[in-house]
Design a protein around this motif. Structure first.
Motif, PDB file in Angstrom:
ATOM      1  N   SER A   1      -9.075   1.302  -9.973  1.00 44.23           N
ATOM      2  CA  SER A   1      -8.435   2.125 -10.992  1.00 44.23           C
ATOM      3  C   SER A   1      -7.944   1.223 -12.122  1.00 44.23           C
ATOM      4  CB  SER A   1      -7.278   2.916 -10.395  1.00 44.23           C
ATOM      5  OG  SER A   1      -6.283   2.041  -9.930  1.00 44.23           O
ATOM      6  N   LEU A   2      -7.705   1.804 -13.281  1.00 43.98           N
ATOM      7  CA  LEU A   2      -7.342   1.010 -14.452  1.00 43.98           C
ATOM      8  C   LEU A   2      -5.974   0.373 -14.333  1.00 43.98           C
ATOM      9  CD1 LEU A   2      -8.016   0.004 -17.245  1.00 43.98           C
ATOM     10  CD2 LEU A   2      -7.121   2.125 -18.176  1.00 43.98           C
ATOM     11  N   LEU A   3      -4.958   1.150 -13.915  1.00 41.47           N
ATOM     12  CA  LEU A   3      -3.622   0.561 -13.797  1.00 41.47           C
ATOM     13  C   LEU A   3      -2.783   1.340 -12.809  1.00 41.47           C
ATOM     14  CD1 LEU A   3      -1.406   2.449 -15.573  1.00 41.47           C
ATOM     15  CD2 LEU A   3      -2.866   1.586 -17.374  1.00 41.47           C
ATOM     16  N   ASP A   4      -1.827   0.667 -12.258  1.00 35.76           N
ATOM     17  CA  ASP A   4      -0.857   1.261 -11.356  1.00 35.76           C
ATOM     18  C   ASP A   4       0.458   0.522 -11.534  1.00 35.76           C
ATOM     19  OD1 ASP A   4      -1.884   3.402  -9.426  1.00 35.76           O
ATOM     20  OD2 ASP A   4      -3.490   1.917  -9.339  1.00 35.76           O
ATOM     21  N   LEU A   5       1.540   1.197 -11.206  1.00 35.32           N
ATOM     22  CA  LEU A   5       2.861   0.622 -11.381  1.00 35.32           C
ATOM     23  C   LEU A   5       3.289  -0.107 -10.114  1.00 35.32           C
ATOM     24  CD1 LEU A   5       5.200   0.449 -13.408  1.00 35.32           C
ATOM     25  CD2 LEU A   5       6.136   2.502 -12.352  1.00 35.32           C
TER      26      LEU A   5
ATOM     27  N   THR B   1       0.805  -1.221   0.000  1.00 39.12           N
ATOM     28  CA  THR B   1       0.000   0.000   0.000  1.00 39.12           C
ATOM     29  C   THR B   1       0.838   1.270   0.000  1.00 39.12           C
ATOM     30  OG1 THR B   1      -0.099  -0.056   2.408  1.00 39.12           O
ATOM     31  CG2 THR B   1      -1.913  -1.135   1.223  1.00 39.12           C
ATOM     32  N   SER B   2       2.142   1.152  -0.236  1.00 43.03           N
ATOM     33  CA  SER B   2       2.994   2.344  -0.225  1.00 43.03           C
ATOM     34  C   SER B   2       4.296   2.032  -0.956  1.00 43.03           C
ATOM     35  CB  SER B   2       3.294   2.765   1.219  1.00 43.03           C
ATOM     36  OG  SER B   2       4.185   1.857   1.823  1.00 43.03           O
ATOM     37  N   THR B   3       5.207   2.987  -0.895  1.00 42.53           N
ATOM     38  CA  THR B   3       6.522   2.790  -1.503  1.00 42.53           C
ATOM     39  C   THR B   3       7.439   1.956  -0.610  1.00 42.53           C
ATOM     40  OG1 THR B   3       7.282   4.901  -0.590  1.00 42.53           O
ATOM     41  CG2 THR B   3       6.395   4.928  -2.842  1.00 42.53           C
ATOM     42  N   THR B   4       6.957   1.588   0.586  1.00 43.16           N
ATOM     43  CA  THR B   4       7.721   0.719   1.480  1.00 43.16           C
ATOM     44  C   THR B   4       7.658  -0.707   0.952  1.00 43.16           C
ATOM     45  OG1 THR B   4       7.176   2.118   3.368  1.00 43.16           O
ATOM     46  CG2 THR B   4       7.927  -0.124   3.850  1.00 43.16           C
ATOM     47  N   GLU B   5       8.817  -1.341   0.808  1.00 43.94           N
ATOM     48  CA  GLU B   5       8.879  -2.689   0.233  1.00 43.94           C
ATOM     49  C   GLU B   5       8.309  -3.740   1.192  1.00 43.94           C
ATOM     50  OE1 GLU B   5      12.622  -3.780  -1.729  1.00 43.94           O
ATOM     51  OE2 GLU B   5      13.140  -1.658  -1.619  1.00 43.94           O
ATOM     52  N   VAL B   6       7.540  -4.659   0.616  1.00 39.76           N
ATOM     53  CA  VAL B   6       7.002  -5.807   1.337  1.00 39.76           C
ATOM     54  C   VAL B   6       7.719  -7.050   0.804  1.00 39.76           C
ATOM     55  CG1 VAL B   6       4.935  -7.240   1.641  1.00 39.76           C
ATOM     56  CG2 VAL B   6       4.742  -4.731   1.656  1.00 39.76           C
ATOM     57  N   THR B   7       8.294  -7.856   1.681  1.00 39.38           N
ATOM     58  CA  THR B   7       8.935  -9.096   1.249  1.00 39.38           C
ATOM     59  C   THR B   7       7.858 -10.096   0.860  1.00 39.38           C
ATOM     60  OG1 THR B   7      10.856  -8.727   2.637  1.00 39.38           O
ATOM     61  CG2 THR B   7      10.454 -10.994   1.932  1.00 39.38           C
ATOM     62  N   VAL B   8       8.002 -10.658  -0.332  1.00 42.44           N
ATOM     63  CA  VAL B   8       6.994 -11.571  -0.869  1.00 42.44           C
ATOM     64  C   VAL B   8       7.404 -13.025  -0.678  1.00 42.44           C
ATOM     65  CG1 VAL B   8       5.754 -12.257  -2.966  1.00 42.44           C
ATOM     66  CG2 VAL B   8       6.209  -9.836  -2.521  1.00 42.44           C
ATOM     67  N   VAL B   9       8.593 -13.393  -1.108  1.00 43.97           N
ATOM     68  CA  VAL B   9       9.041 -14.785  -1.027  1.00 43.97           C
ATOM     69  C   VAL B   9      10.566 -14.819  -0.989  1.00 43.97           C
ATOM     70  CG1 VAL B   9       8.967 -15.129  -3.540  1.00 43.97           C
ATOM     71  CG2 VAL B   9       8.737 -17.108  -2.043  1.00 43.97           C
ATOM     72  N   THR B  10      11.130 -15.788  -0.244  1.00 41.81           N
ATOM     73  CA  THR B  10      12.578 -15.907  -0.063  1.00 41.81           C
ATOM     74  C   THR B  10      13.023 -17.330  -0.366  1.00 41.81           C
ATOM     75  OG1 THR B  10      12.479 -14.260   1.707  1.00 41.81           O
ATOM     76  CG2 THR B  10      14.464 -15.618   1.605  1.00 41.81           C
TER      77      THR B  10
ATOM     78  N   THR C   1       5.805   5.850  -6.825  1.00 39.54           N
ATOM     79  CA  THR C   1       5.472   6.979  -5.951  1.00 39.54           C
ATOM     80  C   THR C   1       4.119   7.614  -6.256  1.00 39.54           C
ATOM     81  OG1 THR C   1       6.741   8.421  -7.407  1.00 39.54           O
ATOM     82  CG2 THR C   1       7.851   7.588  -5.434  1.00 39.54           C
ATOM     83  N   GLY C   2       3.608   7.501  -7.477  1.00 41.01           N
ATOM     84  CA  GLY C   2       2.334   8.123  -7.802  1.00 41.01           C
ATOM     85  C   GLY C   2       1.123   7.228  -7.627  1.00 41.01           C
ATOM     86  N   SER C   3       1.308   6.009  -7.200  1.00 41.28           N
ATOM     87  CA  SER C   3       0.208   5.053  -7.103  1.00 41.28           C
ATOM     88  C   SER C   3      -0.640   5.278  -5.866  1.00 41.28           C
ATOM     89  CB  SER C   3       0.742   3.625  -7.077  1.00 41.28           C
ATOM     90  OG  SER C   3       1.339   3.301  -8.301  1.00 41.28           O
ATOM     91  N   THR C   4      -1.857   4.789  -5.921  1.00 44.39           N
ATOM     92  CA  THR C   4      -2.758   4.831  -4.765  1.00 44.39           C
ATOM     93  C   THR C   4      -3.465   3.491  -4.602  1.00 44.39           C
ATOM     94  OG1 THR C   4      -4.539   5.682  -6.152  1.00 44.39           O
ATOM     95  CG2 THR C   4      -3.186   7.304  -4.981  1.00 44.39           C
ATOM     96  N   ALA C   5      -2.979   2.476  -5.249  1.00 41.89           N
ATOM     97  CA  ALA C   5      -3.646   1.175  -5.262  1.00 41.89           C
ATOM     98  C   ALA C   5      -3.258   0.327  -4.052  1.00 41.89           C
ATOM     99  CB  ALA C   5      -3.268   0.419  -6.534  1.00 41.89           C
ATOM    100  N   THR C   6      -3.996  -0.731  -3.870  1.00 39.50           N
ATOM    101  CA  THR C   6      -3.609  -1.784  -2.939  1.00 39.50           C
ATOM    102  C   THR C   6      -3.333  -3.015  -3.783  1.00 39.50           C
ATOM    103  OG1 THR C   6      -4.984  -0.917  -1.160  1.00 39.50           O
ATOM    104  CG2 THR C   6      -4.353  -3.232  -1.019  1.00 39.50           C
ATOM    105  N   PHE C   7      -2.148  -3.566  -3.637  1.00 40.07           N
ATOM    106  CA  PHE C   7      -1.762  -4.786  -4.323  1.00 40.07           C
ATOM    107  C   PHE C   7      -1.516  -5.871  -3.299  1.00 40.07           C
ATOM    108  CE2 PHE C   7       0.033  -1.633  -7.323  1.00 40.07           C
ATOM    109  CZ  PHE C   7      -0.462  -2.117  -8.518  1.00 40.07           C
ATOM    110  N   MET C   8      -1.502  -7.095  -3.760  1.00 35.57           N
ATOM    111  CA  MET C   8      -0.895  -8.200  -3.031  1.00 35.57           C
ATOM    112  C   MET C   8      -0.474  -9.216  -4.081  1.00 35.57           C
ATOM    113  SD  MET C   8      -3.725 -10.516  -1.220  1.00 35.57           S
ATOM    114  CE  MET C   8      -5.126 -11.155  -2.095  1.00 35.57           C
ATOM    115  N   LEU C   9       0.512 -10.013  -3.750  1.00 30.42           N
ATOM    116  CA  LEU C   9       0.903 -11.116  -4.614  1.00 30.42           C
ATOM    117  C   LEU C   9       0.161 -12.325  -4.090  1.00 30.42           C
ATOM    118  CD1 LEU C   9       3.053 -10.578  -6.891  1.00 30.42           C
ATOM    119  CD2 LEU C   9       3.119  -8.915  -5.050  1.00 30.42           C
TER     120      LEU C   9
END
Length: 167
Positions: free
Chosen positions: A70-74, A35-44, A131-139
């Motif tokens: 929204s249509l797309l986010d980076l 939900t931000s520019t802070t990195e989330v560890t996904v898999v190791t 930095t310009g995104s406002t989306a919520t992602f998850m893997l």
């Protein structure tokens, strides 16, 4: 590598005869929300050895879920070493259904790199926003549809001119 009648089998020929997996890990449950520019560890991955002069393909194949309408986010995906050192930064632009949230989209990213020195370390993938995104992602990952992080030894680094180095 080509094999010819009369060639001797040596340890190097056996070890380096074709691409082989150096490390592998599976994402079998959803990652934390991104939900931000802070990195989330996904898999190791478990620990892997990287040799000078060898080329390695690091790849992730899985699903990203775009939790907003929204249509797309980076989405930034980064391959890192266990020490935290960056191996490569990869960008992906998941496209979501404009009117529907929580749809999965395929994520297939890879990079080819070579170490600047011999390294033994884990490899992990992180995710964060642009930095310009406002989306919520998850893997997304389950035991039946895991996200796969794989590190391959793909041959001599000299076979891949211009590849990036990491340390």
């Amino acid at each position: 590598m080509a094999w010819y009648a009369g060639m001797k089998i040596t340890a190097d020929r056996l070890k380096y005869s074709s691409d082989f997996v150096v490390a592998h890990a599976a994402l079998t449950s959803n990652s934390a929300n991104v939900t931000s520019t802070t990195e989330v560890t996904v898999v190791t991955t478990p620990s892997a050895s990287f040799e000078v002069g060898r080329a390695y393909r690091i790849e992730y194949n899985g699903l990203a879920q775009h939790g907003t309408t929204s249509l797309l986010d980076l989405l930034y995906l980064r391959f890192r070493r266990g020490s935290g050192a960056l191996i490569r930064n990869v960008q992906d632009v998941p496209v979501a259904n404009r009117g529907t949230a929580s749809r999965n989209t395929a994520v297939n990213v890879s990079t080819i790199v070579t170490p600047s020195a011999a390294i033994t370390d884990t490899v992990y993938m992180t995710a964060s926003w642009d930095t310009g995104s406002t989306a919520t992602f998850m893997l997304a990952g389950t035991s039946g549809t895991p996200g796969l992080l794989t590190v391959w030894d793909i041959g001599d680094a000299s076979d891949y001119p211009g590849i990036a180095t990491f340390s």
